[in-house]
Design a protein around this motif. Sequence first.
Motif, PDB file in Angstrom:
ATOM      1  N   UNK A  18      42.096  49.814  49.302  1.00 18.92           N
ATOM      2  CA  UNK A  18      41.054  50.713  49.778  1.00 18.92           C
ATOM      3  C   UNK A  18      41.470  52.140  49.448  1.00 18.92           C
ATOM      4  N   UNK A  19      40.537  52.901  48.949  1.00 23.39           N
ATOM      5  CA  UNK A  19      40.891  54.263  48.569  1.00 23.39           C
ATOM      6  C   UNK A  19      41.075  55.136  49.809  1.00 23.39           C
ATOM      7  N   UNK A  20      42.018  56.049  49.683  1.00 29.85           N
ATOM      8  CA  UNK A  20      42.282  56.976  50.785  1.00 29.85           C
ATOM      9  C   UNK A  20      41.046  57.825  51.054  1.00 29.85           C
ATOM     10  N   UNK A  21      40.336  58.196  49.996  1.00 30.93           N
ATOM     11  CA  UNK A  21      39.133  59.015  50.158  1.00 30.93           C
ATOM     12  C   UNK A  21      38.083  58.295  50.997  1.00 30.93           C
ATOM     13  N   UNK A  22      37.858  57.014  50.727  1.00 34.15           N
ATOM     14  CA  UNK A  22      36.892  56.242  51.503  1.00 34.15           C
ATOM     15  C   UNK A  22      37.309  56.185  52.965  1.00 34.15           C
ATOM     16  N   UNK A  23      38.581  55.871  53.216  1.00 30.29           N
ATOM     17  CA  UNK A  23      39.072  55.808  54.606  1.00 30.29           C
ATOM     18  C   UNK A  23      38.866  57.131  55.323  1.00 30.29           C
ATOM     19  N   UNK A  24      39.169  58.230  54.645  1.00 33.18           N
ATOM     20  CA  UNK A  24      39.050  59.540  55.286  1.00 33.18           C
ATOM     21  C   UNK A  24      37.590  59.921  55.540  1.00 33.18           C
ATOM     22  N   UNK A  25      36.709  59.546  54.636  1.00 29.64           N
ATOM     23  CA  UNK A  25      35.285  59.836  54.835  1.00 29.64           C
ATOM     24  C   UNK A  25      34.735  59.036  56.017  1.00 29.64           C
ATOM     25  N   UNK A  26      35.116  57.767  56.126  1.00 31.05           N
ATOM     26  CA  UNK A  26      34.685  56.948  57.261  1.00 31.05           C
ATOM     27  C   UNK A  26      35.288  57.499  58.554  1.00 31.05           C
ATOM     28  N   UNK A  27      36.576  57.847  58.525  1.00 32.13           N
ATOM     29  CA  UNK A  27      37.242  58.412  59.710  1.00 32.13           C
ATOM     30  C   UNK A  27      36.516  59.682  60.180  1.00 32.13           C
ATOM     31  N   UNK A  28      36.105  60.525  59.246  1.00 28.71           N
ATOM     32  CA  UNK A  28      35.416  61.771  59.604  1.00 28.71           C
ATOM     33  C   UNK A  28      34.068  61.486  60.276  1.00 28.71           C
ATOM     34  N   UNK A  29      33.346  60.498  59.771  1.00 28.86           N
ATOM     35  CA  UNK A  29      32.047  60.131  60.363  1.00 28.86           C
ATOM     36  C   UNK A  29      32.247  59.603  61.780  1.00 28.86           C
ATOM     37  N   UNK A  30      33.222  58.732  61.954  1.00 27.61           N
ATOM     38  CA  UNK A  30      33.493  58.171  63.282  1.00 27.61           C
ATOM     39  C   UNK A  30      33.967  59.266  64.230  1.00 27.61           C
ATOM     40  N   UNK A  31      34.824  60.141  63.740  1.00 28.82           N
ATOM     41  CA  UNK A  31      35.325  61.238  64.577  1.00 28.82           C
ATOM     42  C   UNK A  31      34.183  62.143  65.030  1.00 28.82           C
ATOM     43  N   UNK A  32      33.252  62.409  64.132  1.00 34.82           N
ATOM     44  CA  UNK A  32      32.115  63.259  64.489  1.00 34.82           C
ATOM     45  C   UNK A  32      31.316  62.635  65.631  1.00 34.82           C
ATOM     46  N   UNK A  33      31.092  61.327  65.567  1.00 36.06           N
ATOM     47  CA  UNK A  33      30.345  60.646  66.629  1.00 36.06           C
ATOM     48  C   UNK A  33      31.124  60.647  67.948  1.00 36.06           C
ATOM     49  N   UNK A  34      32.442  60.624  67.848  1.00 34.40           N
ATOM     50  CA  UNK A  34      33.282  60.604  69.049  1.00 34.40           C
ATOM     51  C   UNK A  34      33.594  62.012  69.550  1.00 34.40           C
ATOM     52  N   UNK A  35      33.123  63.019  68.834  1.00 34.15           N
ATOM     53  CA  UNK A  35      33.402  64.423  69.126  1.00 34.15           C
ATOM     54  C   UNK A  35      34.921  64.647  69.196  1.00 34.15           C
ATOM     55  N   UNK A  36      35.590  64.190  68.157  1.00 36.18           N
ATOM     56  CA  UNK A  36      37.038  64.331  68.026  1.00 36.18           C
ATOM     57  C   UNK A  36      37.358  64.876  66.644  1.00 36.18           C
ATOM     58  N   UNK A  37      38.584  65.317  66.488  1.00 41.22           N
ATOM     59  CA  UNK A  37      39.077  65.679  65.166  1.00 41.22           C
ATOM     60  C   UNK A  37      39.431  64.382  64.440  1.00 41.22           C
ATOM     61  N   UNK A  38      39.210  64.313  63.129  1.00 46.50           N
ATOM     62  CA  UNK A  38      39.580  63.099  62.397  1.00 46.50           C
ATOM     63  C   UNK A  38      41.038  62.684  62.620  1.00 46.50           C
ATOM     64  N   UNK A  39      41.917  63.650  62.793  1.00 50.97           N
ATOM     65  CA  UNK A  39      43.335  63.333  63.012  1.00 50.97           C
ATOM     66  C   UNK A  39      43.582  62.629  64.350  1.00 50.97           C
ATOM     67  N   UNK A  40      42.606  62.687  65.248  1.00 50.34           N
ATOM     68  CA  UNK A  40      42.729  62.027  66.555  1.00 50.34           C
ATOM     69  C   UNK A  40      42.189  60.596  66.540  1.00 50.34           C
TER      70      UNK A  40
END
Length: 88
Positions: A1-23
């Motif tokens: 799995x590409x790191x870019x894909x993982x990070x893009x999905x993480x950012x979307x989920x983080x936005x919904x959770x009102x968190x920073x992607x690093x969290x």
Amino acid sequence: MSKETRERVRAIIAEQAVLEPSDVSEDQTLDDLGIDSMGLVEAIFAIEEEFDIQVPFNANEPEKSDFDISSVAAVMAAVERLVKEQKG
């Protein structure tokens, strides 16, 4: 799995959770992150738009979906699979 894909999905989920992607860690569930059913639907729409894919998910019957939402890592893997199938 590409790191870019993982990070893009993480950012979307983080936005919904009102968190920073690093969290957001891959072993967390969407429930752990406080994402309710409405947030899940919004995340699905955002994923579809971001990756230009169709996600086989029915919010009325999530347990019957072919889209695994059991953890952040599962969502990442499902998105990667859909991108390969639908773009491949």
